[in-house]
Design a protein around this motif. Structure first.
Motif, short mmCIF file in Angstrom:
data_model
loop_
_atom_site.label_atom_id
_atom_site.label_comp_id
_atom_site.label_asym_id
_atom_site.label_seq_id
_atom_site.Cartn_x
_atom_site.Cartn_y
_atom_site.Cartn_z
N UNK A 37 0.81 -1.23 0.00
CA UNK A 37 0.00 0.00 0.00
C UNK A 37 0.84 1.27 0.00
N UNK A 38 2.16 1.11 0.04
CA UNK A 38 3.03 2.28 0.04
C UNK A 38 3.17 2.81 -1.39
N UNK A 39 2.72 4.05 -1.66
CA UNK A 39 2.79 4.56 -3.05
C UNK A 39 4.21 4.88 -3.50
N UNK A 40 5.17 4.97 -2.57
CA UNK A 40 6.53 5.30 -2.93
C UNK A 40 7.34 4.07 -3.38
N UNK A 41 6.80 2.89 -3.18
CA UNK A 41 7.56 1.67 -3.45
C UNK A 41 7.27 1.18 -4.87
N UNK A 42 8.35 0.86 -5.61
CA UNK A 42 8.24 0.33 -6.97
C UNK A 42 8.34 -1.19 -6.90
N UNK A 93 23.39 5.10 -9.61
CA UNK A 93 22.92 6.46 -9.89
C UNK A 93 21.73 6.74 -8.96
N UNK A 94 21.83 7.71 -8.05
CA UNK A 94 20.70 8.03 -7.16
C UNK A 94 19.51 8.56 -7.95
N UNK A 95 18.33 8.12 -7.59
CA UNK A 95 17.09 8.57 -8.23
C UNK A 95 16.22 9.41 -7.31
N UNK A 96 16.08 9.01 -6.06
CA UNK A 96 15.25 9.75 -5.11
C UNK A 96 15.60 9.31 -3.70
N UNK A 97 15.27 10.19 -2.73
CA UNK A 97 15.46 9.88 -1.31
C UNK A 97 14.12 10.00 -0.60
N UNK A 98 13.92 9.13 0.39
CA UNK A 98 12.70 9.14 1.20
C UNK A 98 13.12 9.14 2.67
N UNK A 99 12.44 9.93 3.47
CA UNK A 99 12.74 9.95 4.90
C UNK A 99 11.51 9.57 5.70
N UNK A 100 11.75 8.82 6.75
CA UNK A 100 10.69 8.30 7.62
C UNK A 100 10.87 8.96 8.98
N UNK A 101 9.89 9.74 9.39
CA UNK A 101 9.91 10.42 10.69
C UNK A 101 8.71 9.93 11.50
N UNK A 102 9.00 9.28 12.62
CA UNK A 102 7.95 8.74 13.50
C UNK A 102 6.99 7.84 12.73
N UNK A 103 7.53 7.07 11.78
CA UNK A 103 6.72 6.12 11.03
C UNK A 103 6.06 6.68 9.79
N UNK A 104 6.11 8.00 9.57
CA UNK A 104 5.47 8.63 8.41
C UNK A 104 6.52 8.79 7.31
N UNK A 105 6.18 8.30 6.09
CA UNK A 105 7.11 8.33 4.97
C UNK A 105 6.82 9.54 4.08
N UNK A 106 7.87 10.30 3.77
CA UNK A 106 7.80 11.45 2.87
C UNK A 106 8.87 11.29 1.80
N UNK A 107 8.62 11.90 0.64
CA UNK A 107 9.65 11.97 -0.39
C UNK A 107 10.41 13.27 -0.26
N UNK A 108 11.73 13.19 -0.22
CA UNK A 108 12.57 14.39 -0.11
C UNK A 108 12.59 15.10 -1.46
#
Length: 246
Positions: A37-42, A93-108
């Motif tokens: 259900x994570x929209x950031x995961x390919x 080659x880096x494509x994107x970074x994601x950070x998880x704060x207190x369990x909440x995932x955001x795209x940097x």
């Protein structure tokens, strides 16, 4: 950082699964990120292949394609996951970074998105300022251009103004002001003084000279007369005592 595909540009959303938060750590964060259900995961990434084949994450170095790795961890509050394109065991080659704060995932956001957002914000503010300035501009063929701000003045007149209650000064304030005025007068004495209202101010030195009494001049004849009277009184004896008849 390489440009992110528009389909993967999910800067305006976040995702969280509260059931994972109590057990979230460095060993389980990639499993948490790979939730369906994570929209950031390919799901076409190499991590999914390794997971289906029940292999370890070390096998990712021998594969080619998109993969996710744990870049930084500060348990239990912060985790950073990187999406990268592996071209060889030693080249990615880096494509994107994601950070998880207190369990909440955001795209940097990438650098281009940050600059674009700041530029749009600045342009919007400048455009709003120009639009407001143009609303006060007036033009007439005989007068030319000028600024007209009467609309604000009329609005201020319509609004009732609250009367402010004037509070009298206290005794301490009055005494303090008097003391300050006396101190200033001593340090900086006035150079001119106005003796009466309506008269022209005159210098202080001239006013002092006019106020001093002029000594009376005594003629020599009057001095001699006074001296003779005093001598006559001194030669005469005391007045005789008269008998009082009863």
């Amino acid at each position: 950082m390489a440009a992110v595909d528009i389909r993967d540009n999910l800067l305006g959303i976040s995702w969280v699964d509260s059931s994972w938060i109590p057990i979230l750590n460095s060993g389980s964060v990639l499993d948490y990120f790979s939730e369906r259900s994570n929209p950031f995961y390919d799901r076409t990434c190499n991590n999914e292949v390794v997971k289906m084949q029940r292999l370890t994450l070390e096998h990712l170095n021998q594969m080619v394609g998109v993969e996710y790795i744990l870049l930084h961890a500060q348990e239990p509050i912060l985790f950073i996951i990187r999406k990268q394109q592996r071209q060889s065991p030693a080249q990615v080659v880096p494509l994107a970074d994601y950070y998880i704060i207190a369990g909440v995932i955001y795209q940097a956001p990438d650098l281009g998105s940050v600059i674009n957002s700041r530029v749009l914000t600045a342009v919007h503010g400048i455009q709003s300022a120009f639009d407001e300035a143009m609303s006060y501009c007036r033009y007439h063929p005989s007068k030319g251009y000028w600024w007209h701000f009467k609309d604000h003045e009329e609005q201020d007149k319509v609004k009732p103004k609250a009367k402010r209650k004037e509070e009298p000064s206290s005794i301490f304030q009055r005494q303090r002001v008097d003391a300050l005025l006396v101190d200033l007068r001593q340090k900086f004495p006035p150079k001119f003084v106005q003796q009466k209202s309506g008269e022209k101010p005159v210098p202080v030195d001239q006013a002092k000279k006019e106020a001093e009494p002029v000594p009376e001049t005594v003629k020599p004849e009057e001095k001699e007369t006074t001296k003779n009277v005093q001598q006559t009184l001194s030669t005469k004896g005391p007045p005789e005592k008269r008998i009082r008849l009863q």
